[in-house]
Design a protein around this motif. Structure first.
Motif, PDB file in Angstrom:
ATOM      1  N   PHE A 165      -2.756   0.046  -6.509  1.00  0.00           N
ATOM      2  CA  PHE A 165      -2.780   1.221  -7.185  1.00  0.00           C
ATOM      3  C   PHE A 165      -4.073   1.633  -8.061  1.00  0.00           C
ATOM      4  CE2 PHE A 165      -1.099   3.267 -11.310  1.00  0.00           C
ATOM      5  CZ  PHE A 165      -0.981   4.502 -10.903  1.00  0.00           C
ATOM      6  N   ARG A 166      -4.461   0.354  -8.801  1.00  0.00           N
ATOM      7  CA  ARG A 166      -5.778   0.415  -9.683  1.00  0.00           C
ATOM      8  C   ARG A 166      -6.671   0.794  -8.626  1.00  0.00           C
ATOM      9  NH1 ARG A 166      -3.195  -3.881 -12.160  1.00  0.00           N
ATOM     10  NH2 ARG A 166      -4.688  -5.272 -11.093  1.00  0.00           N
ATOM     11  N   HIS A 205      -6.462   4.925  -7.691  1.00  0.00           N
ATOM     12  CA  HIS A 205      -6.624   5.650  -8.668  1.00  0.00           C
ATOM     13  C   HIS A 205      -8.082   5.690  -9.314  1.00  0.00           C
ATOM     14  CE1 HIS A 205      -6.597   3.347 -12.371  1.00  0.00           C
ATOM     15  NE2 HIS A 205      -5.154   2.899 -11.999  1.00  0.00           N
ATOM     16  N   GLU A 251       0.776  -1.164  -0.034  1.00  0.00           N
ATOM     17  CA  GLU A 251      -0.093   0.086   0.017  1.00  0.00           C
ATOM     18  C   GLU A 251       0.832   1.160   0.019  1.00  0.00           C
ATOM     19  OE1 GLU A 251      -3.222   1.953   3.082  1.00  0.00           O
ATOM     20  OE2 GLU A 251      -3.810   0.190   2.004  1.00  0.00           O
ATOM     21  N   MET A 267       3.059   5.671  -5.974  1.00  0.00           N
ATOM     22  CA  MET A 267       2.766   5.727  -7.473  1.00  0.00           C
ATOM     23  C   MET A 267       1.499   6.647  -7.807  1.00  0.00           C
ATOM     24  SD  MET A 267       3.148   1.715  -8.274  1.00  0.00           S
ATOM     25  CE  MET A 267       2.670   1.925 -10.035  1.00  0.00           C
ATOM     26  N   LEU A 268       0.503   6.482  -7.004  1.00  0.00           N
ATOM     27  CA  LEU A 268      -0.850   7.580  -7.008  1.00  0.00           C
ATOM     28  C   LEU A 268      -0.136   9.035  -7.064  1.00  0.00           C
ATOM     29  CD1 LEU A 268      -3.638   7.907  -7.419  1.00  0.00           C
ATOM     30  CD2 LEU A 268      -3.836   7.873  -4.898  1.00  0.00           C
ATOM     31  N   LYS A 295       0.184  -3.175  -7.937  1.00  0.00           N
ATOM     32  CA  LYS A 295      -0.524  -2.728  -9.176  1.00  0.00           C
ATOM     33  C   LYS A 295      -2.077  -2.902  -8.954  1.00  0.00           C
ATOM     34  CE  LYS A 295       1.879  -5.024 -12.213  1.00  0.00           C
ATOM     35  NZ  LYS A 295       2.510  -5.518 -13.639  1.00  0.00           N
ATOM     36  N   ALA A 341       1.913   1.578  -3.411  1.00  0.00           N
ATOM     37  CA  ALA A 341       0.948   2.057  -4.503  1.00  0.00           C
ATOM     38  C   ALA A 341       0.411   3.423  -4.227  1.00  0.00           C
ATOM     39  CB  ALA A 341      -0.391   1.217  -4.307  1.00  0.00           C
ATOM     40  N   GLU A 342       0.552   4.046  -2.822  1.00  0.00           N
ATOM     41  CA  GLU A 342       0.292   5.550  -2.635  1.00  0.00           C
ATOM     42  C   GLU A 342       1.316   6.268  -3.200  1.00  0.00           C
ATOM     43  OE1 GLU A 342      -0.182   5.457   1.856  1.00  0.00           O
ATOM     44  OE2 GLU A 342      -2.160   4.646   1.532  1.00  0.00           O
TER      45      GLU A 342
END
Length: 78
Positions: free
Chosen positions: A58-59, A62, A6, A12-13, A55, A9-10
């Motif tokens: 991330f999906r 977003h 997480e 990346m966002l 990923k 992913a955060e």
């Protein structure tokens, strides 16, 4: 410090929101250096890729606002 999928992913966002684009190669390099090798794997084509759980998260984060550009290997913010 121990990081989670997480956390990655955060990051990346935030990157794609702030910069409008996030190249996979840039993300892979940063994730390896900042979060660790455990979030990277070698895919069936022999390329380094981002962990599938990262990923997936991330999906979820977003909510369809980042689009994957397959030919350019990047995510773009829409």
């Amino acid at each position: 410090m121990s990081y989670t999928a997480e956390d990655v992913a955060e990051w990346m966002l935030n990157e794609v929101k702030d910069k409008g684009i996030l190249h996979q190669s840039t993300a892979v390099d940063y994730i390896k250096s900042r979060f660790g090798e455990s979030f990277i794997y070698v895919n069936e084509h022999g390329n380094q890729s981002i962990d599938k759980e990262v990923k997936k998260l991330f999906r979820k984060l977003h909510r369809g606002k980042a689009a994957w550009e397959r030919d350019g290997f990047f995510w773009g913010w829409s």
